[in-house]
Write a protein that holds these residues in place. Sequence first.
Motif, PDB file in Angstrom:
ATOM      1  N   SER A  67       0.848  -1.195   0.000  1.00  9.05           N
ATOM      2  CA  SER A  67       0.000   0.000   0.000  1.00  9.05           C
ATOM      3  C   SER A  67       0.883   1.244   0.000  1.00  9.05           C
ATOM      4  O   SER A  67       2.105   1.165   0.164  1.00  9.05           O
TER       5      SER A  67
ATOM      6  N   ASP B 190       6.008  -0.845  -5.232  1.00  7.56           N
ATOM      7  CA  ASP B 190       5.008  -1.652  -4.536  1.00  7.56           C
ATOM      8  C   ASP B 190       5.434  -3.117  -4.413  1.00  7.56           C
ATOM      9  O   ASP B 190       4.658  -3.952  -3.937  1.00  7.56           O
TER      10      ASP B 190
ATOM     11  N   SER C 244      -4.845  -6.525   8.576  1.00  9.60           N
ATOM     12  CA  SER C 244      -4.798  -6.640   7.114  1.00  9.60           C
ATOM     13  C   SER C 244      -4.753  -8.084   6.636  1.00  9.60           C
ATOM     14  O   SER C 244      -4.954  -8.341   5.448  1.00  9.60           O
TER      15      SER C 244
END
Length: 509
Positions: free
Chosen positions: A247, A271, A438
């Motif tokens: 993220s 990323d 998460s």
Amino acid sequence: MAIGSALSVGLLGLRPFVIQTQAFVSPGLPHFSIVGLPDTALSEARERVKSACQAAGFRWPETRVTVNMSPASMPKRGASHDLAIAASVLSAAGAIPHDALADTIVLGEVNLDGTVLPIHGLLPIMLHARERGVRQLIVPQANEDEAGLIEGLDVVCVRHVGEMIELMGGKASYDQSSKSCVSGRSEAGTFVSPPMGDMSEVVGQRMTKWALQVAAAGGHHLLMTGPPGSGKTMLASRMPGIMCPLSSDEQLEVASIRSLCGTLPQYGITDVPPFEAPHHTSSTAALVGGGSGLASPGAITRSHHGVLFMDEAPEFSTRTLQTLREPLESGYVALSRSKGSTYYPARFQLVMAANPCPCGFAYGTGERCVCKEKDRIRYFSRLSGPILDRIDIQVEVPPVERIGTGTPQGEQSSRDMRRSVILARTAARERFARFGWSCNAQASGEWLHKHTSDKAIALVNRALESQRLSLRGADRALRLAWTLSDLAGRVSPGYEEMNQGIMLRTRVS
């Protein structure tokens, strides 16, 4: 009384703090001192700054010059404050206007000829400046690419102390052949990510690939055991390619660590999860972090939000392996040294690879193995019970018995595996949105237990009663079952997912 000031930023680990540098030019015998808990490198700035200012055409005061760096109780380290010290002295002596550096952070190491050298840790400093509302920065020209990674800041890049004097409205005399261009609002820099192998390049090992996919989907740690040449290292090195993209916040965290370590120019803000593979002869300090004064990041911090791969895991020293226990649970590492304590993030996925014995051939019938029984026991005993109990997935990697010709057919690609992982992670993230978790590895065991069917819990209890699992192992098997459920597109795990979760936990004895 002539006092000049400039702002700089110091780092305690990854925690930045603003430093106000004040210079006082007073009557007295010529003397230059720096106070405010400087380390050796910063104390030596006296000679660098004096020579650099003179190289820019500035006549150094033949009086007493005192530089104070506040807060005085915080230790200051490194040469990145050289330019701020020079700016404060120049301001005190009237070479630049006293208000020219108001609300401006000045960073850079200076050389004896006045050139400004690059620094480490610029990215977390810039993020801190933006949070505090400070928009003006003066940084070395060599850090221009890194300075362009953060938008919304007015960044001036300089190559020479004389250039800074002119930018602040003063007059300087120096070689301007290397004069830099001044950039206003910084634009995002561009970097090329290093090439990464694809899972389709690994022949066979479908069971192990599936285990890696489960690990990536749920954030689980993994241990692979198998003979040499079975593909353990190839599989582990390709794991970042099947993991969820980082993220925005995670990208900045990883980039800040790399900036502190001086490796950011190789990666930029990407990323792709980081991948660290320390050699089995690495020391404890190399793994968890170390150094004199204030500790520097180790491999577990550099692999934050990524993969820490320990090949030949039983060859690591027992002490080094034991240091992993707390970071695996807490997600950070605390290091105390003579000049203070530092806290570094260390929320990584641990992937270990090991041979079944020292010679590597104690598999199948074991006919090729030449190891003595005591050597086999001693070899694998370094992976102690507490360490193995924290490894969620434990799989055997058998030797490949045959290979085809040409391009492997039917092998699943990293892109396909990553797509499944993203879907599973998205389901978990939506399920835990109000809790801030998460993935299943971060979820509360109490919540998972409460929302698991009685039939699946009964299967775990039988494994506990037969001592196939410890209590921690049962918790990890429960998390695996939820990850398998996410991969299958189900709302919660049933009997089959729980059975597979226990199987992934108990494959290695």
